[in-house]
Write an enzyme that holds these catalytic residues in place. Structure first.
Site, PDB file in Angstrom:
ATOM      1  N   ASN A  67       0.829  -1.207   0.000  1.00 14.36           N
ATOM      2  CA  ASN A  67       0.000   0.000   0.000  1.00 14.36           C
ATOM      3  C   ASN A  67       0.863   1.257   0.000  1.00 14.36           C
ATOM      4  O   ASN A  67       0.570   2.236  -0.699  1.00 14.36           O
ATOM      5  CB  ASN A  67      -0.917   0.016   1.223  1.00 14.36           C
ATOM      6  N   ARG A  99     -10.940  -4.471 -14.480  1.00 18.35           N
ATOM      7  CA  ARG A  99      -9.809  -5.331 -14.095  1.00 18.35           C
ATOM      8  C   ARG A  99     -10.251  -6.784 -14.193  1.00 18.35           C
ATOM      9  O   ARG A  99     -11.393  -7.120 -13.904  1.00 18.35           O
ATOM     10  CB  ARG A  99      -9.353  -5.069 -12.644  1.00 18.35           C
ATOM     11  N   ARG A 132      -5.554   1.877 -13.268  1.00 20.58           N
ATOM     12  CA  ARG A 132      -4.205   2.087 -12.740  1.00 20.58           C
ATOM     13  C   ARG A 132      -3.529   0.788 -12.328  1.00 20.58           C
ATOM     14  O   ARG A 132      -4.090  -0.023 -11.585  1.00 20.58           O
ATOM     15  CB  ARG A 132      -4.286   3.013 -11.521  1.00 20.58           C
ATOM     16  N   HIS A 186     -15.588   2.910 -15.103  1.00 23.91           N
ATOM     17  CA  HIS A 186     -15.398   2.203 -13.841  1.00 23.91           C
ATOM     18  C   HIS A 186     -16.604   1.342 -13.487  1.00 23.91           C
ATOM     19  O   HIS A 186     -16.590   0.606 -12.507  1.00 23.91           O
ATOM     20  CB  HIS A 186     -15.115   3.227 -12.732  1.00 23.91           C
ATOM     21  N   TYR A 203     -12.188  -9.819  -2.012  1.00 24.26           N
ATOM     22  CA  TYR A 203     -12.896  -8.545  -1.921  1.00 24.26           C
ATOM     23  C   TYR A 203     -14.371  -8.806  -1.621  1.00 24.26           C
ATOM     24  O   TYR A 203     -14.985  -9.695  -2.203  1.00 24.26           O
ATOM     25  CB  TYR A 203     -12.822  -7.781  -3.254  1.00 24.26           C
ATOM     26  N   ARG A 210     -14.235   2.562   4.053  1.00 22.13           N
ATOM     27  CA  ARG A 210     -13.065   1.701   4.241  1.00 22.13           C
ATOM     28  C   ARG A 210     -11.786   2.491   4.468  1.00 22.13           C
ATOM     29  O   ARG A 210     -11.033   2.225   5.398  1.00 22.13           O
ATOM     30  CB  ARG A 210     -12.879   0.788   3.025  1.00 22.13           C
TER      31      ARG A 210
END
Length: 713
Positions: free
Chosen positions: A64, A396, A426, A456, A489, A585
């Site tokens: 991260n 993705r 990204r 997106h 996720y 989050r």
């Protein structure tokens, strides 16, 4: 039904910082993100987290930080170089933010490395995962490691000397290298050389594994011990590891680009050697070598971090994956078959399209299986002779995606297949370019969306010829079409054949692939033109209800809550008497619980076994209870610079499930933190024992506990 209304100019100006905003009402984005990473680090510190999971979280925190420097610090650096002095919405200039970041990051590095080396490494040793040095190897172990060096490392190592005919080499992003100082015994000269540590070899080498124990050796240690093989005739005076992080916040002008694919490909090439925004090096590196590295990489002292011990702990995730030691990880959870798709052992799985026709149903990953729901929906569509067309947005996916192969097979079978590939996702640009090229070769219609806007949204539509004509089936989700992340996720996905939603989805794809600047929608909330206004309208409705003395409540679950316009509307709602709970989050600019400003706003953050990724927006609406799920965070970029989709959840059982989930988040006593007015967070704990949202939902999915999370048709 009334068509959607475009965003107002005032809302755009407010979100862009052109309106009169009070900086005291907003937290700093960068510091809020670092606060999130501290919460992830807490999972590595927490002794109730299984040992190897703690090690994995060390790797996640370090990874991260890498991304933070590439994107956020890189962006601030660009602003600084451009002479930007205009403060952010919270009143801090780029220079002030960079100074604050360095102070906090230094403390985070100290906590990260202290936890790993002083707590976790000794704890692993007690569980027979041991680390050794080359000097402490037995003769037999040394012989094994020497053989590994000769066969697996020596042929691929490339020493690069720096002299008059060999300039300082370009150092690729996030690569680890040795800075080697040499003495040429013949000429009495001192030379500098660089050796790149290969990233395609394990970071920790297995020296020995037997009887439930494993001994590991750091690859750096082996290369250092055998380095004289690379410089025969020279004396090695010092060998210090260093690592650079480069800016990934690159400028591009899509409107002027003739070929977006070529533009993104060029950016990827440039990013490998973009400006260095961080230099990490051994604390014992000789001073003159430190100065040389800083000079050659163009890094100032404030961007240099001196590290004690091995550099680059993102690789700690390798240790989590070491075979065996299952008792040191979370008890495995196998995602369950969604109840709407369950069947007897001697029966075939029910037809996806027949199931959707019975009524909307909603999957909740990772609790419900991705492979037997979303992936199967697309595979079944690809193989169904009655299916005429499949359209999907791709943000993705995995490197070997079954969904992509299904779409290519569908095109080969003569179906109309269109995929909107987002090339600007990204750090996934290269993979998406590869898939775009493969899809095109297979006959899929590939489009790259709209200039200046990221696609997106997570949407798939399937057009099927049936007895009553053409029918459209849709999947609208909060997560990517990625089978690997679907196991890690937390995300929702709605399956529906609602005619109005299907019509909106059809209009959306026409907007994305064609030219429809005035396209409007009946049920879907679509950014960039409409979503902001519709969220604001829902907030204003609750505000007016509270002012009239009636019950008013808002629940938000989002990854980030950053947009000033939305935040100001929530402040106004709170002051009117609306009860607001936001589960965020990571980043929030909103100050919660401030007297006179946000007393009725509570901001929570859930960080645990699974990455919270779903977005839920719920409004009381005078008892109507409106719920939306989708791809959009409450950020300026999502509302005004991306194609995002939120879908209403209208089925009573599905609305009941969302209320059940919302309540569960607000009552978690294991993974939940509460945001304080100063931007800090307080861990929520209970005297009656910890209750984890993730454990609760795993049990719920496994046992099919009430309330029923699917439509009975």
């Amino acid at each position: 039904m009334r068509k959607s209304v475009p965003n107002t100019e005032f809302a755009r100006e407010l979100s862009n910082g052109h309106a009169d905003l009070n900086p005291d009402h907003f937290l700093n984005y960068e510091m809020s993100w670092l606060s999130f990473n501290w919460r992830v680090l807490h999972l590595a510190i927490d002794e109730t987290t299984p040992l190897l999971e703690r090690v994995k979280f060390i790797g996640i925190v370090a990874s991260n930080l890498d991304e933070f420097f590439q994107k956020r610090v890189g962006g601030l650096k660009r602003q600084l170089q451009a002479g930007v002095v205009h403060p952010s919405v919270d009143g801090k200039t780029p220079a002030e933010q960079l100074r604050a970041i360095r102070t906090d990051v230094k403390e985070m590095i100290k906590g990260l490395r202290g936890t790993f080396f002083e707590i976790l490494v000794p704890a692993m040793a007690t569980h027979q995962i041991r680390f050794t040095s080359y000097d402490n190897l037995t003769p037999a172990q040394r012989q094994k490691m020497d053989a590994y060096f000769n066969r697996q490392l020596y042929p691929i190592l490339t020493p690069l000397v720096v002299d008059h005919s060999h300039p300082f080499p370009l150092i690729s992003n996030k690569s680890r290298s040795f800075a080697v100082e040499l003495h040429d015994r013949k000429t009495d000269e001192h030379l500098f050389a660089r050796i790149k540590i290969p990233a395609n070899r394990p970071r920790w080498l297995t020296v020995e594994k037997e009887d439930g124990a494993i001994t590991l050796l750091l690859i750096d240690d082996l290369i250092r011990a055998k380095m004289d093989r690379l410089f025969p005739g020279a004396t090695i005076l010092s060998a210090s590891v260093f690592r650079v992080t480069r800016n990934a916040d690159m400028e591009r002008n899509e409107e002027e680009a003739d070929d977006l694919l070529e533009l993104i490909s060029e950016e990827l090439r440039e990013r490998r050697f973009a400006e260095v925004v961080r230099l990490e090096l051994d604390i014992d590196t000789p001073t003159h070598i430190k100065e040389l590295l800083m000079d050659k990489t163009g890094v100032a002292r404030m961007d240099t971090f001196e590290i004690i011990g091995p550099i680059g702990l993102a690789d700690a995730i390798e240790l989590y994956k070491v075979s065996g030691f299952d008792d040191l990880r979370y008890t495995p959870f196998v995602p369950t078959l969604h109840p709407a798709l369950r069947h007897a052992i001697d029966e075939n799985m029910p037809d996806m399209f027949a199931t959707i026709r019975k009524g909307d149903f909603m999957v909740h990953h990772p609790y419900h299986s991705f492979a037997t729901s979303v992936q199967r929906f697309i595979e079944e569509a690809a193989n169904d002779p009655n299916v005429l067309a499949i359209k999907q947005t791709l943000y993705r996916t995995s490197r070997d995606s079954a969904i992509m192969h299904a779409l290519m097979n569908a095109a080969a079978d003569g179906k109309q297949v269109a995929v909107l590939v987002e090339l600007k996702a990204r750090f996934d640009e290269e993979r998406n370019i590869e898939w775009a090229q493969k899809l095109e070769k297979a006959g899929v219609h590939v489009a790259y969306g709209l200039a200046g806007l990221k696609i997106h949204s997570k949407v798939t539509m399937v057009v099927r010829e049936e007895e009553d004509g053409l029918n459209t089936y849709c999947h609208i989700g909060t997560g990517n079409y990625h089978p690997d992340t679907a196991q890690l996720y937390e995300d929702f996905g709605l399956f529906t054949c609602d005619e109005t939603i299907a019509g909106d989805v059809t209009d959306l794809f026409n907007f994305l692939t064609g030219f429809a600047p005035d396209q409007a929608y009946e049920k879907l909330l679509v950014a960039p033109l409409f979503l902001r206004n519709q969220i604001m309208e829902n907030i204003r409705f609750e505000t007016e209800e509270a002012r009239a003395g009636r019950p008013a409540k808002i629940f938000l679950k989002t990854n980030n809550l950053e947009d000033p316009g939305i935040i100001n509307a929530l402040y106004e709602a709170s002051q009117a008497g609306v009860e607001v709970d936001a589960v965020v989050r990571s980043v929030t600019r909103l100050r919660a619980g401030v007297p006179g400003l946000s007393e009725r706003i509570r901001v929570h953050s859930v960080v645990g076994r699974y990455l919270e990724h779903s977005r839920i927006y719920s409004f009381h609406r005078a008892g109507e209870q409106r719920h939306y799920i989708g791809s959009a965070d409450m950020m300026h970029r999502n509302l005004d610079a991306r194609v995002e989709v939120l879908t209403p959840i209208e089925s009573p059982p599905l609305k009941a499930y969302l209320r059940f989930v919302e309540d569960a988040y607000l009552n978690d006593t294991r993974c939940r933190w509460e945001l304080l007015g100063d931007g800090g967070h307080r861990k929520i704990e209970s005297e009656n024992g910890a209750s984890s949202i993730h454990d609760l939902l795993m049990e719920h999915a496994s046992k099919g506990l009430a309330p029923v999370p699917w439509s009975t048709g």
